[in-house]
Design an enzyme around this catalytic site. Structure first.
Site, PDB file in Angstrom:
ATOM      1  N   ASN A 177      43.653  22.962  -0.760  1.00 46.70           N
ATOM      2  CA  ASN A 177      42.563  22.898  -1.744  1.00 46.70           C
ATOM      3  C   ASN A 177      41.480  23.955  -1.547  1.00 46.70           C
ATOM      4  O   ASN A 177      40.384  23.836  -2.095  1.00 46.70           O
ATOM      5  CB  ASN A 177      41.935  21.496  -1.739  1.00 46.70           C
ATOM      6  N   ASP A 188      50.333  10.971  16.338  1.00 50.22           N
ATOM      7  CA  ASP A 188      49.650  11.010  17.623  1.00 50.22           C
ATOM      8  C   ASP A 188      49.044   9.630  17.868  1.00 50.22           C
ATOM      9  O   ASP A 188      48.746   8.903  16.918  1.00 50.22           O
ATOM     10  CB  ASP A 188      48.524  12.058  17.569  1.00 50.22           C
ATOM     11  N   ASP A 218      48.578  10.457  23.643  1.00 49.43           N
ATOM     12  CA  ASP A 218      47.572  11.293  24.284  1.00 49.43           C
ATOM     13  C   ASP A 218      47.156  10.733  25.655  1.00 49.43           C
ATOM     14  O   ASP A 218      46.824   9.542  25.753  1.00 49.43           O
ATOM     15  CB  ASP A 218      46.347  11.340  23.358  1.00 49.43           C
ATOM     16  N   GLU A 267      51.954  12.047  26.921  1.00 49.24           N
ATOM     17  CA  GLU A 267      51.254  13.149  27.565  1.00 49.24           C
ATOM     18  C   GLU A 267      50.813  12.612  28.920  1.00 49.24           C
ATOM     19  O   GLU A 267      49.837  11.865  29.016  1.00 49.24           O
ATOM     20  CB  GLU A 267      50.051  13.600  26.738  1.00 49.24           C
ATOM     21  N   HIS A 276      48.990  22.428  20.967  1.00 53.26           N
ATOM     22  CA  HIS A 276      47.639  22.730  20.485  1.00 53.26           C
ATOM     23  C   HIS A 276      46.650  22.841  21.643  1.00 53.26           C
ATOM     24  O   HIS A 276      45.494  23.156  21.426  1.00 53.26           O
ATOM     25  CB  HIS A 276      47.183  21.653  19.491  1.00 53.26           C
ATOM     26  N   ASP A 277      47.095  22.555  22.867  1.00 53.87           N
ATOM     27  CA  ASP A 277      46.228  22.684  24.042  1.00 53.87           C
ATOM     28  C   ASP A 277      46.510  23.946  24.857  1.00 53.87           C
ATOM     29  O   ASP A 277      45.885  24.169  25.893  1.00 53.87           O
ATOM     30  CB  ASP A 277      46.408  21.484  24.978  1.00 53.87           C
TER      31      ASP A 277
END
Ligand code: TEU
Ligand code: CA
Length: 620
Positions: free
Chosen positions: A25, A100, A210, A270, A346-347
Site C-alpha cells: 500500500n 512466530d 522465540d 530458538e 532476521h537476527d
C-alpha cells in the site's frame, strides 16, 4: 534408531520478515497482502512452508518481538483475516504457514502487563517478575536504589526496570518494553496455550519459538558470577537459559496446545547459548515429546567475541568446518536426532558478507558456494528472505543514523559510554571506528533491508519493494545495489544465484535419502585452515535397497568438495571411495561454476582443481 518421518523433515522453510518482504500500500512498510501477492514466487522457488517472523500487534520497539496482543496482527501488516487468506493461498500451492511465538516476554503495553503493574495486589501481579530493589544508605544520608540482582540485559544495561508506581523492579532480559513472563505461574501457561490454539484453529502448521529456552528462570534469581569487574551488570545467559523447569513446561505445552492438532504440527525452538549436543537433544529427541528441532548457534556466533556481538573475534576456516561437523554428526537422523540447517535470519547479517571476501567479482561465487554447502547438510532447511538472491550487507555509505535496530543503537551507546569511562575521556572523544566496522559486519539491520524486487530507478527508487513516493523513505534503508541484485532480473538469468537456489532445493529433495537423511563424514585432510572442505553424505544402511520415492535417484554416496576460500587452482585428490583400491569413476552431479549443465567424470586418485569459492558435488 531413526524416527518416524514427517513433512517437515525434508522441507525447505522460507523466513519472511513482514516489514521488508513486500509493501502493498505504498507506506514503505512490508505487509501481509504484499506477501500474499508473492506466494507464486515462493512456490516457484521450491519452498514448502513460510515462517512469518513476528507480526502480532506490537509496541514496535523490537520489530514485533514486543507483543501487545497475541491474537491480533499489527495494523501496519494487516489483519487476522489477511493471515487466513495467506494460509489459504499457501495451501493452494501446497505450502504451509509457521507463525512466530514470542512468549518469554510480552510488550509492556500488553493488557497482562498493564494489569500486573497497576498495583501490588493485582491478580496478575505474579504473571511477571516483580522484586524490591536493594537500597543502600550512604554515609551522607542519601539513599541509593539498585536492581534486585546483577543480571545484564541482552540489549545491554541492567535486566531490571524500576517502576515508580509500586516502587518495585520488573525483570526484562531484552528491552525495558519487554517484561519477562513468569512461567512458574500456571495461569500464564494456560493463557499462552490458549493463544496458541487460536492460531492452530486457523490452520497454522506450527511455531518458531522465540528464545524458548529462557522461559524457566532459576529459583531465587541469584546473581550471575562476576566475569567483568568494569561493569555492575553481568552476563546471565547461563542462568536464564535452560532453567530448572524448561523441559517440564515444553512437555506440558506439547500436550495441551500442540498434540490436539495432530502430529503434523511442527515446532522449531530458538534455543540460544546451548552448545552441547546432549543439551540440544534434551529438547528435540522425539521420545521426549518437546520440540521437533532447534536452531544451533555456533556459526552465528563464530565472529563474536566474549564482549558480545560487536566485539570482534578472529575465526578460522578450521573452526568453521568443525562447527559444521560437530552438529551434522551429533544430530544425525540415524542417531534418532534431528536438526536445522540455516545461515541467515532476521537476527544475523548476510552470509555472503560474513563468510565471503570483499571482492565484488566473487560475490556470486560465494553465494552459490554457500547455497551448495547449506543444501548438502542434514536437517530442515531454513532460507531467509534475500539469501536466495545473494543479498549482501548494507553498503557502508549508509550512515548509522539510518539504521533502525534498537540492538545496534543500544549496544553502540553502551560501548561508547564504557570506553569513555575506561579511558577517562568524554563520550564525544571515544574513537568508535573499530566498532563501526563491526556494525557494518554484524548488525541485524543488514538482514532487515527491504527486498529489491526490481532494479531501482529515479522514478522508482524503492526497487519494486514499495510504491511509496520517490522522496519517501522505506521503513529501513534499502541497499544500494538493486541494479545488480534484484529478484526480477535474477529470475530471468539462468546463471543467477536465485536459479541456483531453486536448482539446489530440487536436487536436495531428489537425493534426500542421502543428503537430508544420510550420514555425514568429513574427509580428513580437508579440515585445516585451507580452503578445501570435503565431505561424504551416505544414505542410511537401513534405507538401502528399499523402494524410494518415485522421483528419487539411486545414487549411493555423494561427495561434496568445496573451496571456502578465494584461492585459485586449489587441488583436491579424489578419494578411493568405499571400496578402497578400486578405480572408481565419480560423475559430476552439480558444480557451482557450471550450473545445471555440469557433467563429466573424474577417476579416483585424480586431482580436482577448484577455483575461488567453487563447489562440486560428485556421485558414483
Ligand atoms: O532473538 C534472541 C536473541 O538472543 C537475539 O536477541 C540475539 O541475541 C541477537 O539478535 C544477536 O544479535 C529473538 C528474536 O529473534 C529477536 O529478533 C528478538 O529481538 C529477541 O528474541 C527478543 O524477542
Ligand atoms: Ca505497507
Amino acid at each position: 534408531m531413526s524416527s518416524k518421518r514427517h513433512w517437515w523433515h525434508n522441507a525447505a522453510i522460507y523466513e519472511a520478515y513482514p516489514a521488508s518482504f513486500k509493501d502493498s500500500n505504498g507506506d514503505g512498510i512490508g505487509d501481509i497482502p504484499g506477501l500474499i501477492s508473492k506466494v507464486e514466487y515462493l512456490a516457484n522457488l521450491g519452498v514448502d512452508a513460510v515462517w512469518l517472523a513476528a507480526c502480532y500487534r506490537s509496541s514496535g520497539v523490537d520489530m514485533g518481538y514486543d507483543v501487545v496482543d497475541y491474537r491480533d496482527v499489527d495494523p501496519q501488516y494487516g489483519t487476522v483475516e489477511d493471515i487466513e487468506k495467506l494460509i489459504a493461498k499457501l495451501k493452494e500451492h501446497g505450502m504451509k504457514l509457521i507463525m512466530d511465538l514470542v512468549v518469554n516476554h510480552t510488550s509492556d503495553e500488553h493488557a497482562w502487563f498493564k494489569e500486573s503493574r497497576s498495583s501490588l495486589k493485582n491478580p496478575k501481579r505474579d504473571w511477571y517478575f516483580w522484586r524490591k530493589g536493594i537500597t543502600m544508605r550512604l554515609p551522607d544520608g542519601t539513599v541509593e536504589r539498585h536492581p534486585p540482582n546483577n543480571w545484564e540485559s541482552i540489549f545491554r544495561g541492567s535486566a531490571w526496570e524500576y517502576d515508580e508506581r509500586t516502587d518495585e523492579y520488573y525483570l526484562r532480559i531484552f528491552s525495558k518494553q519487554q517484561p519477562d513472563l513468569n512461567w512458574d505461574n500456571p495461569k500464564v501457561r494456560k493463557a499462552v496455550y490458549s493463544d496458541m490454539r487460536f492460531w492452530l484453529e486457523k490452520g497454522v502448521a506450527g511455531f518458531r519459538m522465540d528464545v524458548i529456552n529462557m522461559i524457566s528462570k532459576p529459583d531465587g534469581l541469584p546473581d550471575a558470577p562476576v566475569k567483568d569487574s568494569k561493569t555492575p551488570w553481568q552476563n546471565a545467559t547461563a542462568l536464564c537459559c535452560n532453567g530448572p523447569r524448561v523441559h517440564e513446561f515444553l512437555k506440558e505445552m506439547r500436550k495441551e496446545a500442540l498434540d490436539p492438532y495432530g502430529d503434523q504440527v511442527m515446532t522449531v525452538g530458538e534455543v540460544i547459548c546451548t552448545d552441547k549436543p546432549a543439551d540440544v537433544r534434551a529438547f528435540t529427541d522425539p521420545d521426549r515429546q518437546e520440540l521437533n528441532m532447534v536452531y544451533t548457534y555456533d556459526l552465528f556466533g563464530i565472529d563474536m567475541g566474549s564482549g558480545g556481538k560487536f566485539d570482534p573475534r578472529p575465526w578460522t576456516l578450521s573452526e568453521f568446518k568443525h562447527d559444521i561437523i560437530k552438529w551434522q554428526n551429533a544430530l544425525a537422523y540415524s542417531k534418532g536426532a534431528w536438526q536445522t540447517t540455516w545461515l541467515e535470519s532476521h537476527d544475523s547479517a548476510r552470509c555472503v558478507t560474513r563468510f565471503g571476501d570483499k571482492d565484488p567479482k566473487n560475490r556470486t561465487k560465494v553465494a552459490k558456494m554457500l547455497a551448495l554447502l547449506q543444501s548438502t547438510f542434514s536437517g530442515t532447511f531454513f532460507l531467509y528472505q534475500g539469501q536466495e538472491i545473494g543479498m549482501i550487507n548494507l553498503d557502508p555509505s549508509i550512515p548509522l543514523s539510518e539504521y533502525k535496530d534498537l540492538e545496534t543503537h543500544q549496544t553502540w551507546a553502551s560501548m561508547r559510554a564504557a570506553r569513555a569511562a575506561q579511558h577517562g575521556v568524554s563520550i564525544e572523544d571515544v574513537d568508535m571506528a573499530p566498532f563501526l566496522t563491526q556494525v557494518h559486519l554484524k548488525a541485524r539491520d543488514h538482514a532487515r533491508a527491504p527486498l529489491p524486487w526490481t532494479a531501482s530507478s529515479p522514478s522508482e527508487p524503492h526497487a519494486g519493494f514499495s510504491s511509496a513516493p520517490p522522496k519517501a523513505k522505506t521503513w529501513s534503508p534499502m541497499n544500494t545495489d538493486s541494479a545488480t541484485c534484484n529478484i526480477t532480473s535474477q529470475l530471468s538469468s539462468p546463471s543467477s544465484v536465485l536459479n541456483y537456489y531453486r536448482h539446489r532445493l530440487s536436487l536436495r529433495k531428489k537425493f534426500g535419502e542421502t543428503v537430508i537423511f544420510g550420514d555425514f563424514e568429513a574427509v580428513e585432510g580437508t579440515l585445516g585452515d585451507g580452503g578445501v572442505f570435503a565431505y561424504w553424505r551416505k544414505p542410511l544402511v537401513e534405507e538401502e535397497g528399499k523402494a524410494r520415492g518415485k522421483d528419487a535417484v539411486c545414487v549411493r554416496d555423494i561427495l561434496v568438495v568445496l573451496n571456502l576460500g578465494n584461492g585459485e587452482g586449489v587441488e583436491f585428490k579424489m578419494p578411493k571411495g568405499m571400496n578402497g583400491g578400486e578405480a572408481l569413476k565419480f560423475f559430476v552431479l552439480d558444480d557451482t561454476y557450471g550450473g545445471e549443465g555440469a557433467k563429466g567424470f573424474v577417476g579416483s586418485g585424480e586431482n580436482v582443481v577448484l577455483g575461488a569459492f567453487q563447489g562440486v558435488v560428485f556421485g558414483y
